[in-house]
Design a protein around this motif. Structure first.
Motif, PDB file in Angstrom:
ATOM      1  N   GLN A   1       9.441   0.126   2.401  1.00 39.37           N
ATOM      2  CA  GLN A   1       8.638   1.098   3.351  1.00 39.37           C
ATOM      3  C   GLN A   1       9.210   2.348   3.567  1.00 39.37           C
ATOM      4  N   LEU A   2      10.544   2.668   3.042  1.00 40.45           N
ATOM      5  CA  LEU A   2      10.872   4.002   3.106  1.00 40.45           C
ATOM      6  C   LEU A   2      10.293   4.980   2.118  1.00 40.45           C
ATOM      7  N   LEU A   3       9.702   4.603   1.337  1.00 40.23           N
ATOM      8  CA  LEU A   3       8.834   5.338   0.175  1.00 40.23           C
ATOM      9  C   LEU A   3       8.229   6.537   0.890  1.00 40.23           C
ATOM     10  N   PRO A   4       7.172   6.294   1.849  1.00 33.45           N
ATOM     11  CA  PRO A   4       6.708   7.666   2.668  1.00 33.45           C
ATOM     12  C   PRO A   4       7.600   8.305   3.074  1.00 33.45           C
ATOM     13  N   ALA A   5       8.761   8.069   3.540  1.00 38.70           N
ATOM     14  CA  ALA A   5       9.781   9.031   4.042  1.00 38.70           C
ATOM     15  C   ALA A   5      10.405  10.066   2.818  1.00 38.70           C
TER      16      ALA A   5
ATOM     17  N   PHE B   1       9.064  20.649  10.175  1.00 38.38           N
ATOM     18  CA  PHE B   1       8.382  19.713  10.519  1.00 38.38           C
ATOM     19  C   PHE B   1       8.099  18.512   9.603  1.00 38.38           C
ATOM     20  N   LEU B   2       8.237  18.584   8.344  1.00 34.60           N
ATOM     21  CA  LEU B   2       8.110  17.765   7.578  1.00 34.60           C
ATOM     22  C   LEU B   2       9.306  16.894   7.440  1.00 34.60           C
ATOM     23  N   GLY B   3      10.444  17.529   7.440  1.00 37.05           N
ATOM     24  CA  GLY B   3      11.735  16.999   7.473  1.00 37.05           C
ATOM     25  C   GLY B   3      11.861  16.018   8.619  1.00 37.05           C
ATOM     26  N   THR B   4      11.734  16.441   9.993  1.00 37.12           N
ATOM     27  CA  THR B   4      11.596  15.668  10.990  1.00 37.12           C
ATOM     28  C   THR B   4      10.735  14.393  11.126  1.00 37.12           C
ATOM     29  N   VAL B   5       9.635  14.615  10.695  1.00 35.72           N
ATOM     30  CA  VAL B   5       8.794  13.470  10.324  1.00 35.72           C
ATOM     31  C   VAL B   5       9.363  12.480   9.531  1.00 35.72           C
ATOM     32  N   ALA B   6       9.797  12.943   8.170  1.00 32.55           N
ATOM     33  CA  ALA B   6      10.433  11.799   7.311  1.00 32.55           C
ATOM     34  C   ALA B   6      11.736  11.254   7.767  1.00 32.55           C
ATOM     35  N   GLY B   7      12.582  11.994   8.437  1.00 33.55           N
ATOM     36  CA  GLY B   7      13.574  11.386   9.178  1.00 33.55           C
ATOM     37  C   GLY B   7      13.255  10.085  10.266  1.00 33.55           C
ATOM     38  N   LEU B   8      12.131  10.655  11.032  1.00 35.16           N
ATOM     39  CA  LEU B   8      11.629   9.844  11.957  1.00 35.16           C
ATOM     40  C   LEU B   8      11.239   8.583  11.457  1.00 35.16           C
ATOM     41  N   TYR B   9      10.439   8.708  10.389  1.00 37.28           N
ATOM     42  CA  TYR B   9       9.677   7.588   9.435  1.00 37.28           C
ATOM     43  C   TYR B   9      10.769   6.625   9.100  1.00 37.28           C
TER      44      TYR B   9
ATOM     45  N   SER C   1      11.595   2.538   9.830  1.00 38.50           N
ATOM     46  CA  SER C   1      11.270   1.799   9.098  1.00 38.50           C
ATOM     47  C   SER C   1      12.418   0.894   8.235  1.00 38.50           C
ATOM     48  N   ALA C   2      13.668   1.730   8.440  1.00 37.05           N
ATOM     49  CA  ALA C   2      14.883   1.081   8.145  1.00 37.05           C
ATOM     50  C   ALA C   2      15.304  -0.089   9.030  1.00 37.05           C
ATOM     51  N   ILE C   3      15.024   0.252  10.402  1.00 40.95           N
ATOM     52  CA  ILE C   3      15.305  -0.700  11.432  1.00 40.95           C
ATOM     53  C   ILE C   3      14.477  -1.826  11.212  1.00 40.95           C
TER      54      ILE C   3
ATOM     55  N   GLU D   1       0.897  -1.081   0.035  1.00 40.21           N
ATOM     56  CA  GLU D   1       0.111   0.170  -0.054  1.00 40.21           C
ATOM     57  C   GLU D   1       0.857   1.263  -0.005  1.00 40.21           C
ATOM     58  N   THR D   2       2.035   1.240   0.617  1.00 38.80           N
ATOM     59  CA  THR D   2       3.015   2.459   0.585  1.00 38.80           C
ATOM     60  C   THR D   2       3.409   2.747  -0.780  1.00 38.80           C
ATOM     61  N   LEU D   3       3.444   1.895  -1.707  1.00 37.99           N
ATOM     62  CA  LEU D   3       3.623   2.190  -3.063  1.00 37.99           C
ATOM     63  C   LEU D   3       3.293   3.339  -3.583  1.00 37.99           C
TER      64      LEU D   3
END
Length: 404
Positions: free
Chosen positions: A187-191, A223-231, A235-237, A109-111
């Motif tokens: 799953q890193l595509l959303p980030a 805000f967006l950059g922080t959320v992207a980094g967190l996601y 996801s990577a872990i 779905e994340t695609l």
């Protein structure tokens, strides 16, 4: 039989949005020529007037670079928009199929986040087109920044809605996320999508002289950059754990290098934010700050590039999907890391090494290092040409029948 029947692209996947993304990224690589080689006093980026002045007064090398840059920007921006429109049309058809229903009830779905990712890139590419081809744009640019912020806000809203649909489903129902199929960085595509919106949001911070515009740009991009980094980290872990247990999914192996473009766009976002903080809010950084930031980013990118290429080689990915009979829409993910590496190298050389006084601009060391960035760019142009031919070129019906 239709002469275009049975092209790989006829079996559409959201990952084909990455074809548009790659073309947009190559547009940015050509803009780097103008950004760092054409003098642009009075504003942080070169505009039409700066380019024309440099062309009329510069030597043969400058003239050639400008012609190549403008040709590349125009050509790949056209391809970017063409592929975006094609993908949007195919997506509209896809939403009515059983394949879509199956997709939104799976890890895949994340695609769907590939669409806002490509949309954000096209807005960024559009801004480059305006800068280099529209005379007098800088005179009205302050009116364009709020419009750009609204456009990126809408794309960001779309991305968050799609992420919310996915996380709401997998976190509330339980047992619907297949951990064994999470053995890639897909799953890193959303980030990546959020990071692309964030870097666009940060542009007014670097270029506007209106404090309110700069402030809104800073807050939204942080805000967006922080959320992207967190996601991306979470996801990577999770994905790395699955890869250690089950190996890397062969068709999704190119996603191992998606960290490279994510870091490039987040790095440019931070450079833009730093510029806005300096010019508008008088927050002065040290001379070597950009050197430390860009070098750190390159170090992490190098690690993931080596890891990704190692796995691709061990799995014989090129034999399967670039030279052999197989085709995968996921192959377009290979374009992003090379493009991102080229762009980050330009920033490292010009903002890092030259900015810190370690090398002289346009010296031997400068061009030696820049050659690496240009080589990466050329390699990605060749890759786009190869992938476009494999996935979109018309096929001979007779040869298809013979093959069957």
């Amino acid at each position: 039989m239709n002469s275009q029947a049975h092209r790989p692209a006829d079996t559409w996947s959201p990952l084909y949005f990455l074809a548009s993304l790659g073309a947009g990224g190559l547009t940015v690589t050509f803009f780097m020529y103008l950004m760092f080689w054409v003098p642009h006093p009075g504003q942080p980026v070169p505009v039409f007037e700066d380019i024309m002045l440099a062309f009329s007064t510069g030597g043969i090398g400058m003239k050639a670079a400008i012609v190549i840059a403008l040709t590349g920007i125009a050509g790949f921006a056209f391809l970017n928009v063409k592929l975006l429109i094609w993908n949007l049309a195919r997506r509209s058809e896809f939403l009515k199929t059983e394949a879509y229903t199956k997709l939104v009830n799976s890890n895949g779905e994340t695609l769907l986040l590939a669409m806002p990712l490509a949309l954000a890139m096209t807005v960024n590419a559009g801004f480059i087109l305006g800068l280099v081809f529209v005379p007098g744009l800088w005179n009205v640019v302050e009116f364009l920044f709020p419009a750009a912020l609204v456009a990126f806000a809408l794309i960001g809203y779309l991305a968050f809605r799609q992420i919310g649909d996915f996380l709401g489903r997998v976190l509330s129902e339980g047992g619907v996320f297949d951990v064994t199929a999470n053995n890639s960085f897909a799953q890193l595509l959303p980030a990546f999508a959020l990071a692309m919106v964030a870097v666009g949001m940060a542009a007014p911070a670097a270029m506007s002289t209106v404090p309110l515009t700069v402030g809104v740009s800073l807050i939204a991009s942080i805000f967006l950059g922080t959320v992207a980094g967190l996601y991306a980290i979470v996801s990577a872990i999770l994905a790395f754990n699955s890869m250690l247990h089950h190996g890397t999914a062969k068709e999704s192996a190119p996603t191992l290098m998606v960290v490279v473009p994510i870091l490039t766009v987040l790095g440019i976002m931070m450079l833009r934010q730093e510029h806005g903080l300096h010019t508008t809010f008088e927050a002065h950084g040290g001379m070597a700050d950009n050197l430390v930031l860009t070098t750190t980013i390159l170090a992490i990118q190098s690690a993931f590039l080596v890891l990704g290429l190692l796995v691709l080689r061990r799995q014989k990915y090129a034999d399967a999907f670039l030279r052999g009979e197989g085709n995968s829409a996921g192959s377009w993910a290979l374009v992003c890391p090379g493009v991102a590496l080229s762009v980050m190298l330009h920033f490292w050389i010009n903002k890092g090494l030259v900015g810190a006084g370690l090398i002289a601009k346009f010296g031997v060391a400068y061009w030696g290092l820049t050659a690496v960035a240009l080589a990466s760019q050329v390699a990605m142009i060749v890759l786009v040409a190869v992938l476009y031919r494999r996935h979109f070129a018309k096929r001979n019906p007779a040869s298809l029948v013979a093959a069957e």
